[in-house]
Design an enzyme around this catalytic site. Sequence first.
Site, PDB file in Angstrom:
ATOM      1  N   GLY A 127      -1.917 -11.915  -1.877  1.00  5.46           N
ATOM      2  CA  GLY A 127      -2.311 -11.409  -0.568  1.00  5.46           C
ATOM      3  C   GLY A 127      -3.634 -10.679  -0.637  1.00  5.46           C
ATOM      4  N   GLN A 168     -10.317  -4.972   1.844  1.00  8.37           N
ATOM      5  CA  GLN A 168     -10.537  -5.178   0.407  1.00  8.37           C
ATOM      6  C   GLN A 168     -11.821  -5.947   0.123  1.00  8.37           C
ATOM      7  OE1 GLN A 168      -6.298  -6.686  -0.245  1.00  8.37           O
ATOM      8  NE2 GLN A 168      -6.699  -5.623  -2.163  1.00  8.37           N
ATOM      9  N   CYS A 200      -1.981  -4.705  -7.005  1.00  8.81           N
ATOM     10  CA  CYS A 200      -2.966  -4.832  -5.924  1.00  8.81           C
ATOM     11  C   CYS A 200      -4.284  -5.287  -6.530  1.00  8.81           C
ATOM     12  CB  CYS A 200      -3.141  -3.480  -5.232  1.00  8.81           C
ATOM     13  SG  CYS A 200      -4.352  -3.510  -3.900  1.00  8.81           S
ATOM     14  N   LEU A 201      -4.943  -6.242  -5.866  1.00 12.15           N
ATOM     15  CA  LEU A 201      -6.214  -6.734  -6.397  1.00 12.15           C
ATOM     16  C   LEU A 201      -7.280  -5.639  -6.428  1.00 12.15           C
ATOM     17  CD1 LEU A 201      -6.375 -10.269  -4.712  1.00 12.15           C
ATOM     18  CD2 LEU A 201      -5.813  -9.731  -7.094  1.00 12.15           C
ATOM     19  N   HIS A 237       2.758  -4.678   2.285  1.00 10.44           N
ATOM     20  CA  HIS A 237       1.641  -4.208   1.447  1.00 10.44           C
ATOM     21  C   HIS A 237       0.298  -4.467   2.142  1.00 10.44           C
ATOM     22  CE1 HIS A 237      -0.390  -3.900  -2.689  1.00 10.44           C
ATOM     23  NE2 HIS A 237      -1.336  -4.414  -1.933  1.00 10.44           N
ATOM     24  N   GLU A 238       0.126  -5.697   2.653  1.00 13.01           N
ATOM     25  CA  GLU A 238      -1.158  -6.047   3.277  1.00 13.01           C
ATOM     26  C   GLU A 238      -1.368  -5.286   4.592  1.00 13.01           C
ATOM     27  OE1 GLU A 238      -3.131  -7.416   1.350  1.00 13.01           O
ATOM     28  OE2 GLU A 238      -1.631  -8.161  -0.061  1.00 13.01           O
ATOM     29  N   HIS A 293      -2.661  -1.903   3.996  1.00 13.08           N
ATOM     30  CA  HIS A 293      -4.114  -1.878   3.741  1.00 13.08           C
ATOM     31  C   HIS A 293      -4.895  -1.649   5.037  1.00 13.08           C
ATOM     32  CE1 HIS A 293      -5.037  -2.725  -0.436  1.00 13.08           C
ATOM     33  NE2 HIS A 293      -4.189  -3.729  -0.487  1.00 13.08           N
TER      34      HIS A 293
HETATM   35 ZN   LIG Z   1      -3.370  -4.574  -2.165  1.00 12.52          ZN
END
Ligand SMILES: [Zn+2]
Length: 169
Positions: A45, A50, A92-93, A134-135, A138
């Site tokens: 995701g 991000q 998380c990226l 999660h997304e 963000h």
């Molecule tokens: Zn993330």
Amino acid sequence: MILPILKYGDPILHKVCEPVTVFDRDLERLAKDMVETMYGAPGVGLAAPQVGVLKRLIVLDVTVGQKEGNLIILVNPEIIVAEGEQHEDEGCLSIPEFTAKVHRPYRVVVSGKDTNGKETVIEGEGLLSRVLAHEIDHLNGILFIDLLSSIKRDIIKRKIRKKVRAGEW
Ligand SMILES: [Zn+2]
């Protein structure tokens, strides 16, 4: 086009994103680039902040592109139903190499729009519910480490600071 992913420490990641009001080619292009960036990472995701864009747009695919028909692109997503509970490892990226167990609803129903502005509803259980939650977090400037106990969060923050000092972040 693969976009650079912002890492923890960048103030953009802590800002609340604006709703999308214009459904144009630029939005479609951004979503396409975000999908490419997510698959390239690879990740399950990615949220617009991000990649430095403060707009309410997320992309996700729990199969990371391995199985067709799992790609979800959601504009202005909103959790309308949250049920049950799960406590699983999350990463998380924007916080590479760190994972921790996070409490999430077991099932969510999310309403939103596609990049053409058409209303859509997504239902997810298990991993899909986790990724959706999660997304969407963000978009409100919330990272998974913000949901941990302060002790666990401080351990990760300290390790990140060390990496920053060593030029590894
Ligand atoms: Zn993330």
